[in-house]
Design an enzyme around this catalytic site. Sequence first.
Site, PDB file in Angstrom:
ATOM      1  N   GLU A 128       0.861  -1.288  -0.048  1.00  0.00           N
ATOM      2  CA  GLU A 128       0.090  -0.038  -0.119  1.00  0.00           C
ATOM      3  C   GLU A 128       0.943   1.275  -0.143  1.00  0.00           C
ATOM      4  O   GLU A 128       0.545   2.069  -0.659  1.00  0.00           O
ATOM      5  CB  GLU A 128      -0.765  -0.112   1.179  1.00  0.00           C
ATOM      6  CG  GLU A 128      -1.967   0.955   1.346  1.00  0.00           C
ATOM      7  CD  GLU A 128      -3.047   0.961   0.448  1.00  0.00           C
ATOM      8  OE1 GLU A 128      -3.071   0.845  -0.818  1.00  0.00           O
ATOM      9  OE2 GLU A 128      -4.219   0.893   0.724  1.00  0.00           O
ATOM     10  N   THR A 180      -4.146   8.725  -4.862  1.00  0.00           N
ATOM     11  CA  THR A 180      -4.217   8.745  -3.487  1.00  0.00           C
ATOM     12  C   THR A 180      -3.225   9.829  -2.781  1.00  0.00           C
ATOM     13  O   THR A 180      -3.339  10.728  -2.298  1.00  0.00           O
ATOM     14  CB  THR A 180      -4.334   7.648  -2.825  1.00  0.00           C
ATOM     15  OG1 THR A 180      -5.260   6.890  -2.938  1.00  0.00           O
ATOM     16  CG2 THR A 180      -4.112   7.478  -1.266  1.00  0.00           C
TER      17      THR A 180
HETATM   18  N1  HSE Z   1      -7.403   6.865   4.046  1.00  0.00           N
HETATM   19  C1  HSE Z   1      -6.690   7.024   2.951  1.00  0.00           C
HETATM   20  C2  HSE Z   1      -6.980   8.147   2.357  1.00  0.00           C
HETATM   21  C3  HSE Z   1      -7.383   6.071   1.811  1.00  0.00           C
HETATM   22  O1  HSE Z   1      -8.381   9.054   2.489  1.00  0.00           O
HETATM   23  O2  HSE Z   1      -6.054   9.016   1.811  1.00  0.00           O
HETATM   24  C4  HSE Z   1      -7.023   5.979   0.521  1.00  0.00           C
HETATM   25  O3  HSE Z   1      -6.768   4.752   0.087  1.00  0.00           O
END
Ligand code: HSE
Length: 305
Positions: A128, A180
Amino acid sequence: MDEITISAPATVSNVVCGFDCLGFALSEPFDRMTLRKTDRREIRISHQDDHDLPVDPEKNVAGVALKAFLDRTNAKHGFEIEIMKRIKPGSGIGSSAASAAGAVVAANRLMSEPFSNRELVELAMAGEVIASGSRHADNLAPCIYGGFVLVRSLDPLDIIELDFPPLFATVIHPQIEIRTSEARKILPVTVPLKDAVYNWSNLAAFVAGLQNGDYDLMARSMVDKIIEPVRSGMIPRFDVVKAAALSAGAIGAGISGSGPSVFAISASAQTAEAVAAAIEKVYSETDIQFIVYVSPISASGVSPI
Ligand code: HSE
């Protein structure tokens, strides 16, 4: 056993009030992967899809997670993995988490389960990180455990499986990509104390609502003063979509993960379908392509098929 095929579900993280710590598993869509043991200690990857993802194990999320897995074992063999990705990368419904989680859960099954689910989340986080540039487990944990999951702490990893009442998700995925890593760069580094209080009060109330099956309390708690105001500007017609979902009877709605997908949760399949129709109508008025999923929240995470 030398070969296994698994499904790895899409997940919705953040759930409006639980940035980086709350998530749930969807029944649709899911990735499919086949993992085989190889004679040598190596990792080989092939993709049976059109997403043009890297097959170099050091650049592929599943490859990096598998390497972290192998590094923790004395195995003399390696793994060959075939990935059929149905969760589009950059969709905001845990595409990279599904790759990493699916790979390590499948490897664990092939090796008679040396690792616990918590350890598998830890190993999958290595994958990740290369996808998002940061350590977070709010997609990985529900992808592996299923259901609704709270990540109380990353270091040490502390994962809490939450009880939840019947819930149906509607997800609209506009066909634009938001990375992201980019969606995290725009977030504030510090926040006013009153906003922090507002958010953590609502997260606690939302969890209480989940545990007690109190849909009204869940509805009141799905608010966010910190993340949504900043990120929603990246999603075309976000406010209109959210308002349409709520008018159609959803308990709450918001950005799925880092977007661009928008999700809503409803108390019945019928309402979730009505929400789907309402939000489809909003996007039909634009020239943006989209896909809508309606699915119950899945109690199971990565599973053999
Ligand atoms: N919690 C993370 C974000 C999830 O909002 O950046 C993204 O995969």
